[in-house]
Design an enzyme around this catalytic site. Structure first.
Site, PDB file in Angstrom:
ATOM      1  N   ASP A  28      -1.525   6.837   6.094  1.00  0.00           N
ATOM      2  CA  ASP A  28      -2.615   6.005   5.587  1.00  0.00           C
ATOM      3  C   ASP A  28      -2.887   4.984   6.674  1.00  0.00           C
ATOM      4  OD1 ASP A  28      -4.287   4.139   4.505  1.00  0.00           O
ATOM      5  OD2 ASP A  28      -3.039   3.647   2.771  1.00  0.00           O
ATOM      6  N   LYS A  39     -12.981  -1.068   6.875  1.00  0.00           N
ATOM      7  CA  LYS A  39     -12.374  -2.064   7.774  1.00  0.00           C
ATOM      8  C   LYS A  39     -13.036  -1.963   9.152  1.00  0.00           C
ATOM      9  CE  LYS A  39      -9.051  -2.005   4.570  1.00  0.00           C
ATOM     10  NZ  LYS A  39      -8.998  -2.948   3.477  1.00  0.00           N
ATOM     11  N   TRP A  96       0.819  -1.215   0.000  1.00  0.00           N
ATOM     12  CA  TRP A  96       0.000   0.000   0.000  1.00  0.00           C
ATOM     13  C   TRP A  96       0.849   1.259   0.000  1.00  0.00           C
ATOM     14  CZ3 TRP A  96      -4.343  -0.709  -2.075  1.00  0.00           C
ATOM     15  CH2 TRP A  96      -5.063  -1.887  -1.857  1.00  0.00           C
TER      16      TRP A  96
HETATM   17  N1  PLP Z   1      -4.434   1.569   1.941  1.00  0.00           N
HETATM   18  C1  PLP Z   1      -4.594   0.485   2.714  1.00  0.00           C
HETATM   19  C2  PLP Z   1      -3.747   0.332   3.932  1.00  0.00           C
HETATM   20  C3  PLP Z   1      -5.544  -0.481   2.378  1.00  0.00           C
HETATM   21  O1  PLP Z   1      -5.716  -1.563   3.135  1.00  0.00           O
HETATM   22  C4  PLP Z   1      -6.336  -0.307   1.216  1.00  0.00           C
HETATM   23  C5  PLP Z   1      -7.343  -1.300   0.827  1.00  0.00           C
HETATM   24  O2  PLP Z   1      -7.478  -2.356   1.393  1.00  0.00           O
HETATM   25  C6  PLP Z   1      -6.129   0.837   0.442  1.00  0.00           C
HETATM   26  C7  PLP Z   1      -5.175   1.760   0.839  1.00  0.00           C
HETATM   27  C8  PLP Z   1      -6.945   1.092  -0.778  1.00  0.00           C
HETATM   28  O3  PLP Z   1      -8.230   1.391  -0.353  1.00  0.00           O
HETATM   29  P1  PLP Z   1      -9.439   1.529  -1.389  1.00  0.00           P
HETATM   30  O4  PLP Z   1      -9.654   0.188  -1.988  1.00  0.00           O
HETATM   31  O5  PLP Z   1     -10.566   1.977  -0.505  1.00  0.00           O
HETATM   32  O6  PLP Z   1      -9.064   2.542  -2.384  1.00  0.00           O
END
Ligand code: PLP
Length: 377
Positions: free
Chosen positions: A189, A213, A105
């Site tokens: 994040d 989540k 991520w």
């Molecule tokens: N960042 C983290 C830590 C995540 O776990 C996720 C998705 O699981 C994302 C970003 C991306 O999120 P989204 O699918 O809501 O764009």
């Protein structure tokens, strides 16, 4: 009562049952309004109350001062990976920001930011590393927080405080004073551990998290941003993604994800009633300790992460072979233990144990793990 299923999905995840029950009871007619929340004008008195209360409750949960805007947006954390640099990277004339890479991520966040400015790497766990005589593979450890190479001209320092796929959690924050960059704000994040434990927002410049989540349904992104960092959006920033606009209208610059915000609001109230983030942290600690203890108790299961950074929310583990892993997943599903497959990029098993997963679900998984080891070990 029907069959009890336990959903270990990494997201969208289970929501607290009392929240779903209340939402079901209010689905057709929200508190005598004659409307479902889905049908309300986002500018009407009812939704204004719902949305403002959700914001206020989130502020109470995290102890957020008025120095910060708290807004509900759309697009998920992926969109936020672009919206963050659009709004913040030009804070300093260098048009630069520093990123710490600890897994999928944060790598994605960094890649996206490169489209908007000079997104540099302050530290990366992209290689094997020996720590205390143990070799950890790439993305299984965290570069020591006091080794991050942050430049004084960075508009912010970004990291992912819980890597959902790898199962790596950075609960401590770096000491920016000790790193020699006291004025560089942190941008986190926190998607996959938001509201799972207390978080000192006052030590950050910004925190963002997708709701799906711990906070509510997919479609809502929560953004907490220090107001004094705003006002430097790049010219290309869509007006609906300019934090100044959204903050000014308290999340109602345009039509917000109103039903999702309503559910988030119910989750916030559920957390407050439980006793807040200190209480949910206790529960999450008990669940994750029990599960890691089971993994560590024999050689049949293994968790590859540097112990100090093991995630309380996403617990990946491996078995000796792919065949055994497939058998484990198959039999787990037969025991109503769902969505335990590790992310396709890493394989293995992953149990996501977010706020709404009770200890009973974790105990059921542990009992199954013991039985599977007895019969296949
Ligand atoms: N960042 C983290 C830590 C995540 O776990 C996720 C998705 O699981 C994302 C970003 C991306 O999120 P989204 O699918 O809501 O764009």
């Amino acid at each position: 009562m029907g069959t009890q299923f336990w959903n270990f999905s990494a997201g969208p995840a289970v929501l607290p049952k009392p929240v779903l029950e209340q939402a079901a009871a209010e689905m057709l007619d929200w508190r005598g309004s004659g409307m479902s929340v889905m049908e309300m004008s986002h500018r009407g008195a009812e939704f204004t109350q719902i949305c403002d209360e959700a914001e206020d409750d989130l502020r109470t949960l995290l102890g957020i001062s008025d120095d910060y805007a708290v807004i509900f947006m759309q697009g998920g954390a992926t969109a936020e990976n672009a919206i963050v640099p659009m709004n913040l990277i030009a804070r300093n004339p260098s048009n630069s920001a520093d990123y710490v890479l600890t897994g999928s991520w944060s790598v994605k966040s960094h890649k996206e930011a490169q489209r908007y400015g000079n997104a540099r790497v302050a530290a990366a766990a992209d290689t094997d590393r020996q720590i205390d005589g143990v070799t950890y593979g790439a993305w299984s450890w965290v570069p020591p927080l006091d080794s991050w190479q942050v430049q004084p001209d960075a508009s912010y320092l970004h990291y992912c405080s819980n890597e959902t796929i790898g199962g790596v959690e950075i609960a401590q924050m770096p000491d920016m004073q000790a790193l020699g960059v006291p004025d560089v704000p942190l941008v986190l994040d926190a998607s996959s551990h938001f509201l799972s434990r207390p978080l000192d927002v006052s030590r950050t410049g910004m925190v963002y998290a997708g709701a799906q989540k711990n906070a509510g349904p997919a479609g809502v992104t929560m953004v907490i941003v220090r107001r004094d960092m705003l006002g430097h959006a790049l010219a290309c920033t869509p007006s609906a993604f300019d934090y100044v606009n959204v903050a000014k209208e308290r999340s109602r610059y345009n039509t917000p994800p109103s039903y999702g915000i309503y559910i988030c609001g119910l989750v916030f109230k559920w957390l407050l009633q439980l006793g807040g983030l200190a209480e949910i942290e206790k529960r999450n600690l008990a669940k994750s300790r029990a599960l890691y203890a089971q993994i560590d108790s024999s050689d049949f299961y293994a968790n590859p992460i540097q112990p100090a950074f093991r995630s309380r929310m996403n617990v990946p583990f491996t078995l000796a072979s792919e065949q055994l892993t497939s058998q484990f997943l198959k039999e787990a599903a037969q025991h109503h233990l769902l969505a335990l497959k590790g992310h396709k990029s890493v394989g293995g098993v992953r149990a996501s144990i977010y706020n709404a997963m009770p200890m009973e679900g974790v105990t059921t998984l542990i009992d199954f793990m013991k039985e599977f080891e007895r019969t296949h070990g």
